[in-house]
Design a protein around this motif. Structure first.
Motif, PDB file in Angstrom:
ATOM      1  N   ALA A  20       0.615  -1.188  -0.201  1.00 58.96           N
ATOM      2  CA  ALA A  20      -0.106  -0.025  -0.147  1.00 58.96           C
ATOM      3  C   ALA A  20       0.936   1.277   0.181  1.00 58.96           C
ATOM      4  CB  ALA A  20      -0.996   0.044   1.241  1.00 58.96           C
ATOM      5  N   ALA A  21       1.917   1.170   0.743  1.00 59.18           N
ATOM      6  CA  ALA A  21       2.835   2.405   0.819  1.00 59.18           C
ATOM      7  C   ALA A  21       3.459   2.728  -0.583  1.00 59.18           C
ATOM      8  CB  ALA A  21       3.887   2.099   1.895  1.00 59.18           C
ATOM      9  N   VAL A  22       3.981   1.581  -1.190  1.00 62.01           N
ATOM     10  CA  VAL A  22       4.289   1.896  -2.830  1.00 62.01           C
ATOM     11  C   VAL A  22       3.382   2.533  -3.418  1.00 62.01           C
ATOM     12  CG1 VAL A  22       5.544   1.077  -4.694  1.00 62.01           C
ATOM     13  CG2 VAL A  22       6.077   0.003  -2.251  1.00 62.01           C
ATOM     14  N   LEU A  23       2.093   1.898  -3.460  1.00 61.64           N
ATOM     15  CA  LEU A  23       0.952   2.423  -4.433  1.00 61.64           C
ATOM     16  C   LEU A  23       0.882   3.920  -4.047  1.00 61.64           C
ATOM     17  CD1 LEU A  23      -1.398  -0.680  -4.124  1.00 61.64           C
ATOM     18  CD2 LEU A  23       0.129   0.310  -6.114  1.00 61.64           C
ATOM     19  N   GLU A  24       0.797   4.097  -2.868  1.00 59.79           N
ATOM     20  CA  GLU A  24       0.377   5.536  -2.443  1.00 59.79           C
ATOM     21  C   GLU A  24       1.336   6.586  -2.652  1.00 59.79           C
ATOM     22  OE1 GLU A  24      -0.270   5.090   1.734  1.00 59.79           O
ATOM     23  OE2 GLU A  24      -2.515   4.645   1.467  1.00 59.79           O
ATOM     24  N   GLU A  25       2.644   6.204  -2.466  1.00 57.62           N
ATOM     25  CA  GLU A  25       3.892   6.987  -3.060  1.00 57.62           C
ATOM     26  C   GLU A  25       3.936   7.372  -4.442  1.00 57.62           C
ATOM     27  OE1 GLU A  25       8.900   6.601  -2.861  1.00 57.62           O
ATOM     28  OE2 GLU A  25       7.415   5.101  -1.960  1.00 57.62           O
ATOM     29  N   LEU A  26       3.332   6.520  -5.348  1.00 56.18           N
ATOM     30  CA  LEU A  26       3.333   6.742  -6.774  1.00 56.18           C
ATOM     31  C   LEU A  26       2.225   7.703  -6.984  1.00 56.18           C
ATOM     32  CD1 LEU A  26       3.859   3.489  -8.555  1.00 56.18           C
ATOM     33  CD2 LEU A  26       5.542   5.285  -8.488  1.00 56.18           C
ATOM     34  N   GLY A  27       1.290   7.860  -6.187  1.00 56.59           N
ATOM     35  CA  GLY A  27       0.204   8.973  -6.370  1.00 56.59           C
ATOM     36  C   GLY A  27      -0.584   8.846  -7.770  1.00 56.59           C
ATOM     37  N   GLY A 101      -0.643 -10.133 -14.258  1.00 55.99           N
ATOM     38  CA  GLY A 101       0.707  -9.370 -13.893  1.00 55.99           C
ATOM     39  C   GLY A 101       1.285 -10.103 -12.753  1.00 55.99           C
ATOM     40  N   LEU A 102       2.544 -10.103 -12.668  1.00 59.65           N
ATOM     41  CA  LEU A 102       3.216 -10.732 -11.369  1.00 59.65           C
ATOM     42  C   LEU A 102       4.146  -9.912 -10.918  1.00 59.65           C
ATOM     43  CD1 LEU A 102       3.985 -14.217 -12.411  1.00 59.65           C
ATOM     44  CD2 LEU A 102       2.665 -13.768 -10.458  1.00 59.65           C
ATOM     45  N   LEU A 103       3.989  -9.473  -9.741  1.00 61.24           N
ATOM     46  CA  LEU A 103       4.967  -8.539  -8.907  1.00 61.24           C
ATOM     47  C   LEU A 103       5.584  -9.331  -7.565  1.00 61.24           C
ATOM     48  CD1 LEU A 103       2.967  -5.253  -8.633  1.00 61.24           C
ATOM     49  CD2 LEU A 103       4.880  -5.680 -10.157  1.00 61.24           C
ATOM     50  N   SER A 104       6.997  -8.748  -7.873  1.00 54.70           N
ATOM     51  CA  SER A 104       7.885  -9.244  -6.686  1.00 54.70           C
ATOM     52  C   SER A 104       7.734  -8.883  -5.371  1.00 54.70           C
ATOM     53  CB  SER A 104       9.108  -9.692  -6.994  1.00 54.70           C
ATOM     54  OG  SER A 104       9.273 -10.283  -8.077  1.00 54.70           O
ATOM     55  N   LYS A 105       7.723  -9.145  -4.234  1.00 52.34           N
ATOM     56  CA  LYS A 105       7.772  -8.901  -2.854  1.00 52.34           C
ATOM     57  C   LYS A 105       9.207  -8.724  -2.354  1.00 52.34           C
ATOM     58  CE  LYS A 105       3.439 -10.675  -0.801  1.00 52.34           C
ATOM     59  NZ  LYS A 105       3.041 -11.566   0.293  1.00 52.34           N
ATOM     60  N   PRO A 106       9.712  -7.410  -1.960  1.00 49.73           N
ATOM     61  CA  PRO A 106       8.757  -5.996  -1.830  1.00 49.73           C
ATOM     62  C   PRO A 106       8.619  -5.619  -3.124  1.00 49.73           C
ATOM     63  CG  PRO A 106      10.830  -5.682  -1.156  1.00 49.73           C
ATOM     64  CD  PRO A 106      10.817  -7.147  -1.401  1.00 49.73           C
ATOM     65  N   VAL A 107       7.306  -5.070  -3.169  1.00 51.20           N
ATOM     66  CA  VAL A 107       7.049  -4.175  -4.733  1.00 51.20           C
ATOM     67  C   VAL A 107       7.987  -3.058  -5.006  1.00 51.20           C
ATOM     68  CG1 VAL A 107       5.313  -2.933  -6.054  1.00 51.20           C
ATOM     69  CG2 VAL A 107       4.574  -5.312  -4.527  1.00 51.20           C
ATOM     70  N   GLU A 108       8.463  -3.086  -5.931  1.00 52.94           N
ATOM     71  CA  GLU A 108       9.350  -1.752  -6.523  1.00 52.94           C
ATOM     72  C   GLU A 108       8.716  -0.852  -7.154  1.00 52.94           C
ATOM     73  OE1 GLU A 108      12.253  -1.230  -5.174  1.00 52.94           O
ATOM     74  OE2 GLU A 108      12.809  -3.053  -4.175  1.00 52.94           O
ATOM     75  N   ALA A 109       8.742   0.520  -7.065  1.00 56.00           N
ATOM     76  CA  ALA A 109       8.131   1.324  -7.864  1.00 56.00           C
ATOM     77  C   ALA A 109       8.278   1.455  -9.320  1.00 56.00           C
ATOM     78  CB  ALA A 109       8.670   2.692  -7.234  1.00 56.00           C
ATOM     79  N   ASP A 110       9.547   1.063  -9.774  1.00 55.47           N
ATOM     80  CA  ASP A 110       9.805   0.991 -11.136  1.00 55.47           C
ATOM     81  C   ASP A 110       9.041  -0.259 -11.740  1.00 55.47           C
ATOM     82  OD1 ASP A 110      11.386   3.146 -10.981  1.00 55.47           O
ATOM     83  OD2 ASP A 110      13.455   1.919 -10.866  1.00 55.47           O
ATOM     84  N   GLU A 111       9.080  -1.376 -10.993  1.00 54.38           N
ATOM     85  CA  GLU A 111       8.322  -2.331 -11.815  1.00 54.38           C
ATOM     86  C   GLU A 111       6.821  -2.413 -11.817  1.00 54.38           C
ATOM     87  OE1 GLU A 111       8.044  -7.232 -10.536  1.00 54.38           O
ATOM     88  OE2 GLU A 111       8.826  -6.043  -9.042  1.00 54.38           O
ATOM     89  N   LEU A 112       6.250  -1.696 -10.698  1.00 53.02           N
ATOM     90  CA  LEU A 112       5.063  -1.132 -10.631  1.00 53.02           C
ATOM     91  C   LEU A 112       4.471  -0.370 -11.872  1.00 53.02           C
ATOM     92  CD1 LEU A 112       2.340  -1.522  -9.044  1.00 53.02           C
ATOM     93  CD2 LEU A 112       3.032   0.190  -7.715  1.00 53.02           C
ATOM     94  N   LEU A 113       5.216   0.581 -12.047  1.00 52.09           N
ATOM     95  CA  LEU A 113       5.265   1.731 -13.293  1.00 52.09           C
ATOM     96  C   LEU A 113       5.280   0.886 -14.576  1.00 52.09           C
ATOM     97  CD1 LEU A 113       7.229   4.768 -12.343  1.00 52.09           C
ATOM     98  CD2 LEU A 113       4.707   4.604 -12.494  1.00 52.09           C
ATOM     99  N   ASP A 114       6.118  -0.025 -14.689  1.00 50.08           N
ATOM    100  CA  ASP A 114       6.052  -0.840 -15.844  1.00 50.08           C
ATOM    101  C   ASP A 114       5.015  -1.682 -16.047  1.00 50.08           C
ATOM    102  OD1 ASP A 114       8.713   0.250 -16.616  1.00 50.08           O
ATOM    103  OD2 ASP A 114       9.771  -1.675 -15.850  1.00 50.08           O
ATOM    104  N   LEU A 115       4.490  -2.113 -15.042  1.00 51.86           N
ATOM    105  CA  LEU A 115       3.015  -2.899 -15.126  1.00 51.86           C
ATOM    106  C   LEU A 115       1.849  -2.076 -15.560  1.00 51.86           C
ATOM    107  CD1 LEU A 115       1.476  -5.603 -14.320  1.00 51.86           C
ATOM    108  CD2 LEU A 115       1.399  -4.694 -12.188  1.00 51.86           C
ATOM    109  N   VAL A 116       1.799  -0.834 -15.105  1.00 51.90           N
ATOM    110  CA  VAL A 116       0.759   0.123 -15.183  1.00 51.90           C
ATOM    111  C   VAL A 116       0.890   0.339 -16.878  1.00 51.90           C
ATOM    112  CG1 VAL A 116      -0.034   2.301 -14.815  1.00 51.90           C
ATOM    113  CG2 VAL A 116       0.493   0.909 -12.820  1.00 51.90           C
ATOM    114  N   LYS A 117       2.149   0.695 -17.245  1.00 52.39           N
ATOM    115  CA  LYS A 117       2.052   0.889 -18.701  1.00 52.39           C
ATOM    116  C   LYS A 117       1.654  -0.196 -19.448  1.00 52.39           C
ATOM    117  CE  LYS A 117       6.253   4.232 -18.178  1.00 52.39           C
ATOM    118  NZ  LYS A 117       7.549   4.262 -18.408  1.00 52.39           N
TER     119      LYS A 117
END
Length: 275
Positions: A20-27, A101-117
């Motif tokens: 949740a913290a990573v998701l909120e950090e990206l805005g 999609g598959l994200l590894s723990k702990p979630v990294e912001a860069d990986e999350l952005l790539d997934l969204v794109k």
């Protein structure tokens, strides 16, 4: 730009908060819910009756694995993403259940952005930032206020002759969420709404069989059939008794053949405590 509505499911509270913290950090995301069990998430979706853009879900959980969760929750999201410490091990299983999609723990912001794109490229932009699950509607015959049947709304289209010699308005769409219960009376099914003062109003009638209502409502988790002539909307249940439920001020009994299904659905909706 509107934020993407999302839900997170992880049985480990610390991991849940980290994601949740990573998701909120990206805005970019609006977190609609954080749950430590699939059942809690399922209850949330049943009650809210809404669809989110992404469900982020752990795989290894005691109550229900992520592989089973996707089957139960897939209709409540545009995209289902596994968040796991064993991404490589579950890559093939995720493919089999059509995970997005598959994200590894702990979630990294860069990986999350790539997934969204990646996910945005799969869905037209016009559909990503809005509520993706429209409320189903049904077309009812609205009854003339001067007839022996009660009318829920005063204004409507021009009237026509009803098959039972009652005057009605032309068919008008009514949201299923507005229907508190429906009952077969004679040749017609009567649809009732519940007002804040616990007064019922007749939304309209249909010349249909209850079998037709089964076909319409069996996929809607809000509605349960009580007997051969009555359906109820669980969102309007005020009290649960041993032989039925109270919808507003009206007690509706359940037949023996349908009691087990009612009990299961009440527990799933977290309503069974209303004794």
């Amino acid at each position: 730009m509107s934020k993407f509505p999302v839900v997170i499911i992880d049985d480990l509270y610390g991991a849940l908060e980290d994601t949740a913290a990573v998701l909120e950090e990206l805005g970019l995301f609006q977190i609609k819910g954080k749950f430590t069990s699939v059942r809690d998430a399922e209850v949330y979706f049943f009650k809210k009756d809404e669809k989110v853009y992404i469900i982020f879900c752990d795989i290894e959980m005691p109550d229900c694995s992520g592989l089973d969760a996707i089957k139960r929750l897939r209709n409540y999201c545009s995209h289902f993403v596994f968040v796991t410490g064993f991404a490589k091990e579950y890559a093939l299983d995720g493919h089999k259940v059509h995970v997005d999609g598959l994200l590894s723990k702990p979630v990294e912001a860069d990986e999350l952005l790539d997934l969204v794109k990646h996910l945005k490229s799969k869905v037209p932009t016009s559909s990503t930032d809005r509520d993706l699950k429209p409320e189903p509607t049904i077309f009812l015959d609205f009854v003339d206020p001067k007839s022996e049947l009660h009318l829920a709304r005063k204004n409507g289209p021009p009237m026509r002759k009803h098959p039972e010699n009652k005057r009605v308005y032309e068919k008008v769409p009514v949201a299923l969420a507005e229907i508190a219960y429906l009952k077969k009376i004679g040749n017609y099914i009567h649809f009732y709404a519940l007002r804040p003062n616990d007064q019922f109003v007749l939304l309209g009638v249909l010349n249909k069989r209850m079998m037709d209502m089964d076909d319409l409502l069996q996929q809607d988790p809000r509605f349960v059939r009580m007997d051969q002539s009555v359906f109820i909307n669980l969102n309007y249940v005020k009290k649960v008794g041993l032989e039925g439920v109270s919808v507003g001020s009206k007690f509706l009994s359940v037949s023996k053949s349908r009691a087990d299904e009612l009990k299961r659905r009440l527990m799933l909706m977290d309503i069974s405590h209303k004794l």
